[in-house]
Design an enzyme around this catalytic site. Structure first.
Site, PDB file in Angstrom:
ATOM      1  N   LYS A  77       0.856  -1.186   0.000  1.00 24.80           N
ATOM      2  CA  LYS A  77       0.000   0.000   0.000  1.00 24.80           C
ATOM      3  C   LYS A  77       0.885   1.226   0.000  1.00 24.80           C
ATOM      4  O   LYS A  77       1.994   1.190   0.557  1.00 24.80           O
ATOM      5  CB  LYS A  77      -0.863   0.007   1.275  1.00 24.80           C
ATOM      6  CG  LYS A  77      -2.036   0.951   1.206  1.00 24.80           C
ATOM      7  CD  LYS A  77      -3.215   0.294   0.527  1.00 24.80           C
ATOM      8  CE  LYS A  77      -4.370   1.236   0.346  1.00 24.80           C
ATOM      9  NZ  LYS A  77      -5.483   0.585  -0.334  1.00 24.80           N
ATOM     10  N   GLY A 177     -23.679   4.392   1.607  1.00 24.39           N
ATOM     11  CA  GLY A 177     -22.723   4.891   0.609  1.00 24.39           C
ATOM     12  C   GLY A 177     -23.237   4.557  -0.774  1.00 24.39           C
ATOM     13  O   GLY A 177     -23.653   3.415  -1.037  1.00 24.39           O
ATOM     14  N   GLY A 179     -21.502   5.265  -3.884  1.00 25.11           N
ATOM     15  CA  GLY A 179     -20.431   5.549  -4.844  1.00 25.11           C
ATOM     16  C   GLY A 179     -20.242   4.352  -5.747  1.00 25.11           C
ATOM     17  O   GLY A 179     -21.189   3.605  -6.032  1.00 25.11           O
ATOM     18  N   VAL A 181     -18.997   1.420  -5.352  1.00 28.01           N
ATOM     19  CA  VAL A 181     -19.388   0.118  -4.815  1.00 28.01           C
ATOM     20  C   VAL A 181     -20.895   0.084  -4.530  1.00 28.01           C
ATOM     21  O   VAL A 181     -21.613  -0.829  -4.959  1.00 28.01           O
ATOM     22  CB  VAL A 181     -18.586  -0.204  -3.529  1.00 28.01           C
ATOM     23  CG1 VAL A 181     -19.052  -1.524  -2.912  1.00 28.01           C
ATOM     24  CG2 VAL A 181     -17.089  -0.267  -3.841  1.00 28.01           C
ATOM     25  N   GLY A 182     -21.392   1.087  -3.815  1.00 28.48           N
ATOM     26  CA  GLY A 182     -22.798   1.102  -3.386  1.00 28.48           C
ATOM     27  C   GLY A 182     -23.775   1.055  -4.542  1.00 28.48           C
ATOM     28  O   GLY A 182     -24.729   0.267  -4.536  1.00 28.48           O
TER      29      GLY A 182
HETATM   30  P1  NAD Z   1     -16.677   6.294  -3.603  1.00 28.51           P
HETATM   31  O1  NAD Z   1     -15.863   7.480  -3.223  1.00 28.51           O
HETATM   32  O2  NAD Z   1     -17.014   6.058  -5.053  1.00 28.51           O
HETATM   33  O3  NAD Z   1     -18.100   6.353  -2.831  1.00 28.51           O
HETATM   34  C1  NAD Z   1     -18.214   6.545  -1.468  1.00 28.51           C
HETATM   35  C2  NAD Z   1     -19.670   6.866  -1.131  1.00 28.51           C
HETATM   36  O4  NAD Z   1     -19.817   6.896   0.278  1.00 28.51           O
HETATM   37  C3  NAD Z   1     -20.154   8.222  -1.640  1.00 28.51           C
HETATM   38  O5  NAD Z   1     -21.497   8.083  -2.070  1.00 28.51           O
HETATM   39  C4  NAD Z   1     -20.102   9.104  -0.389  1.00 28.51           C
HETATM   40  O6  NAD Z   1     -21.056  10.177  -0.427  1.00 28.51           O
HETATM   41  C5  NAD Z   1     -20.494   8.107   0.651  1.00 28.51           C
HETATM   42  N1  NAD Z   1     -20.110   8.415   2.019  1.00 28.51           N
HETATM   43  C6  NAD Z   1     -18.957   8.982   2.491  1.00 28.51           C
HETATM   44  N2  NAD Z   1     -18.992   9.053   3.819  1.00 28.51           N
HETATM   45  C7  NAD Z   1     -20.178   8.521   4.199  1.00 28.51           C
HETATM   46  C8  NAD Z   1     -20.789   8.292   5.455  1.00 28.51           C
HETATM   47  N3  NAD Z   1     -20.178   8.607   6.583  1.00 28.51           N
HETATM   48  N4  NAD Z   1     -22.022   7.717   5.475  1.00 28.51           N
HETATM   49  C9  NAD Z   1     -22.641   7.353   4.322  1.00 28.51           C
HETATM   50  N5  NAD Z   1     -22.097   7.537   3.124  1.00 28.51           N
HETATM   51  C10 NAD Z   1     -20.892   8.117   3.067  1.00 28.51           C
HETATM   52  O7  NAD Z   1     -15.946   5.044  -2.972  1.00 28.51           O
HETATM   53  P2  NAD Z   1     -16.048   3.510  -3.400  1.00 28.51           P
HETATM   54  O8  NAD Z   1     -15.017   3.217  -4.433  1.00 28.51           O
HETATM   55  O9  NAD Z   1     -17.486   3.168  -3.675  1.00 28.51           O
HETATM   56  O10 NAD Z   1     -15.537   2.798  -2.072  1.00 28.51           O
HETATM   57  C11 NAD Z   1     -16.381   2.662  -0.947  1.00 28.51           C
HETATM   58  C12 NAD Z   1     -15.711   1.756   0.078  1.00 28.51           C
HETATM   59  O11 NAD Z   1     -15.449   0.484  -0.504  1.00 28.51           O
HETATM   60  C13 NAD Z   1     -14.348   2.236   0.602  1.00 28.51           C
HETATM   61  O12 NAD Z   1     -14.231   1.780   1.930  1.00 28.51           O
HETATM   62  C14 NAD Z   1     -13.352   1.503  -0.273  1.00 28.51           C
HETATM   63  O13 NAD Z   1     -12.097   1.360   0.386  1.00 28.51           O
HETATM   64  C15 NAD Z   1     -14.055   0.170  -0.401  1.00 28.51           C
HETATM   65  N6  NAD Z   1     -13.660  -0.615  -1.559  1.00 28.51           N
HETATM   66  C16 NAD Z   1     -13.790  -0.132  -2.817  1.00 28.51           C
HETATM   67  C17 NAD Z   1     -13.456  -0.925  -3.896  1.00 28.51           C
HETATM   68  C18 NAD Z   1     -13.648  -0.443  -5.288  1.00 28.51           C
HETATM   69  O14 NAD Z   1     -13.556  -1.282  -6.190  1.00 28.51           O
HETATM   70  N7  NAD Z   1     -13.934   0.829  -5.545  1.00 28.51           N
HETATM   71  C19 NAD Z   1     -12.950  -2.225  -3.688  1.00 28.51           C
HETATM   72  C20 NAD Z   1     -12.839  -2.710  -2.378  1.00 28.51           C
HETATM   73  C21 NAD Z   1     -13.210  -1.892  -1.323  1.00 28.51           C
END
Ligand code: NAD
Length: 370
Positions: A77, A177, A179, A181-182
Site C-alpha cells: 500500500k 454509501g 459511490g 461500490v454502493g
Molecule cells: P466512492 O468514493 O465512489 O463512494 C463513497 C460513497 O460513500 C459516496 O457516495 C459518499 O457520499 C459516501 N459516504 C462517504 N462518507 C459517508 C458516510 N459517513 N455515510 C454514508 N455515506 C458516506 O468510494 P467507493 O469506491 O465506492 O468505495 C467505498 C468503500 O469500498 C471504501 O471503503 C473503499 O475502500 C471500499 N472498496 C472499494 C473498492 C472499489 O472497487 N472501488 C474495492 C474494495 C473496497
C-alpha cells in the site's frame, strides 16, 4: 531502532519506504508487506492525514485479500500526504514524482485507491510502467465504471443466502454509501429481485419500504446531487441508514462505521462488507453471537483487486467478470462452511484460510517473506 520494527511480525512488512522531496512538496510512504505470493498490489491513497501506521495496516489487509483471492500477488500500500482536491497540475507533479522515487521497487505495483484515479495511474504508467487501474484507452479495465466490486458482492450475497432462510426475490437491502461500490451492488442485487429500501451518502439517508429506483438515484448522483434529492421517499440524517429494518445491510462507505456501541442498532439478518474495515472485530463478534451472518471485507469486496490483477495479465473484461464470480463464490462458500462447522465467526475462518495460503507460499521461498 526498535520503533521501526514495532509494527513488524512474522508476515511483514518487508519494506517501509519514506519518500520526501521538499522541492515539489512530496511526502509519501510505501509499505511492501509480504511478497511470498508475488509482487504486491495495493492502491495509492491520497489524503491530508494519512500515516505510516495506517499504511502498514492497509498493506497487511491487502496481503490477506490477495491471498484469499488466490492471486499471484502479495500485499502493499502507498499513501501520499495531500488534499486529493488540489489543482490537477499539482497532483500530477506529486504522482509523477512519487512514481519516479519508487521506480526501482519492483515488488510494488501501483493501483488507485481513495484520492487517486485512473488518470493518476496513467501518469504512473508514463513514468515507470508498473501499474494497474488504467483508463480503457491504454489497456485498462475501468473497474469502478463496470462495477467489479459490486458484481463480486452480488455473488457473495447469493452464496451467503444459502446459509439463511432469506430469498433474494423480495429481500430488503439497505446500502450505506452510493459511490462506485454502493450503486453497483444495488444495481446487481435489484436485478436479481431484491428491493432497495434505503441508501445513504455523506449528506443523508433516503428510505422507501416499497423500493427505490437505482437508475434514478444513479442519475441524481451523476448530476452532483445527493440521494436525499430522490423525490419518492422519506429523508433522514446520514447515519439513520444503520437503523433501517432490512434483510441485508451493506456498508459501502467509510471505515469503522459499526463498533461495539452502535452495533445493536443494526436491524438486519445479514451483513456483507463492501467497504474496507467498516465494522470492528468486536462488533462483528457481537453480530455473530446474535445470529446475524457477516461476510468480512477482504472476502466480500475482492472483486476490484481481482479485476486489477486480471488487467495486469492483459485479460479481457469478460474474463475478469467470470474470474471474480468464480473466486468469490468459492471463497464465500468455503469460509461460511468452515465457520459453521467449526463454530467460529466468519472472519476467523477467512483469516485462517488466507493465512494457510500465505504460509504455503512462504514455505517455497528461500527466505520466508520475499
Ligand atoms: P466512492 O468514493 O465512489 O463512494 C463513497 C460513497 O460513500 C459516496 O457516495 C459518499 O457520499 C459516501 N459516504 C462517504 N462518507 C459517508 C458516510 N459517513 N455515510 C454514508 N455515506 C458516506 O468510494 P467507493 O469506491 O465506492 O468505495 C467505498 C468503500 O469500498 C471504501 O471503503 C473503499 O475502500 C471500499 N472498496 C472499494 C473498492 C472499489 O472497487 N472501488 C474495492 C474494495 C473496497
Amino acid at each position: 531502532m526498535n520503533d521501526v520494527f514495532s509494527l513488524a511480525d512474522e508476515l511483514g512488512p518487508l519494506k517501509i519506504i519514506h519518500i520526501h522531496e521538499p522541492g515539489i512538496g512530496l511526502k509519501g510512504v510505501l509499505v511492501v508487506d509480504n511478497v511470498a505470493k508475488g509482487p504486491s498490489i495495493g492502491g495509492v491513497r491520497m489524503a491530508p492525514d494519512v500515516t505510516t501506521e495506517e499504511c502498514v495496516r492497509l498493506a497487511r489487509a491487502m496481503t490477506f485479500k490477495n491471498a484469499a483471492a488466490g492471486l499471484p500477488h502479495g500485499g502493499g500500500k502507498a499513501v501520499l500526504i495531500g488534499d486529493p482536491k488540489m489543482p490537477k497540475q499539482e497532483k500530477e507533479i506529486l504522482i509523477r514524482g512519487f512514481a519516479n522515487a519508487l521506480k526501482e521497487v519492483e515488488q510494488y505495483i501501483f493501483a488507485p485507491d481513495m484520492g487517486t484515479d485512473e488518470e493518476c495511474m496513467a501518469w504512473v504508467k508514463d513514468e515507470i510502467g508498473r501499474v494497474v487501474g488504467l483508463p480503457r484507452e491504454i489497456g485498462g479495465i475501468p473497474l469502478d465504471e463496470i462495477g467489479a466490486t459490486g458484481w463480486g458482492l452480488s455473488h457473495v450475497v447469493d452464496v451467503a443466502l444459502e446459509f439463511t432462510d432469506i430469498n433474494i426475490k423480495g429481500a430488503r437491502i439497505a446500502v450505506q454509501g452510493f459511490g462506485a461500490v454502493g450503486k453497483n451492488v444495488s444495481k446487481f442485487l435489484t436485478k436479481d429481485g431484491a428491493i432497495l429500501v434505503a441508501v445513504s451518502d455523506s449528506t443523508g439517508t433516503i428510505y422507501n419500504p416499497e423500493g427505490l429506483d437505482v437508475e434514478k438515484l444513479t442519475a441524481l448522483k451523476s448530476e452532483g446531487k445527493s440521494v436525499t434529492d430522490y423525490p419518492d421517499g422519506d429523508k433522514h440524517e446520514r447515519d439513520a441508514i444503520i437503523d433501517i429494518e432490512c434483510d441485508i445491510w451493506i456498508p459501502a462507505a467509510r471505515p469503522d462505521v459499526i463498533y461495539e456501541d452502535n452495533v445493536h442498532r443494526l436491524n438486519t439478518k445479514m451483513v456483507v462488507e463492501g467497504a474496507n474495515i467498516p465494522i470492528t472485530h468486536a462488533a462483528e463478534k457481537i453480530l455473530h453471537d446474535k445470529g446475524i451472518l457477516c461476510v468480512p471485507d477482504f472476502i466480500a469486496n475482492a472483486g476490484g483487486v481481482i479485476c486489477a490483477a486480471m488487467e495486469y495479465q492483459a485479460a479481457s473484461q469478460s474474463a475478469a467478470f467470470a474470474t471474480i464470480e468464480e473466486k468469490l463464490r468459492r471463497n464465500t462458500r468455503e469460509v461460511l462452511q468452515t465457520a459453521k462447522r467449526e463454530k467460529i465467526f466468519p472472519r476467523e475462518a477467512a483469516l485462517a484460510m488466507a493465512r494457510k495460503r500465505i504460509d504455503k507460499a512462504m514455505s517455497f521461498r528461500r527466505w520466508n517473506i520475499f
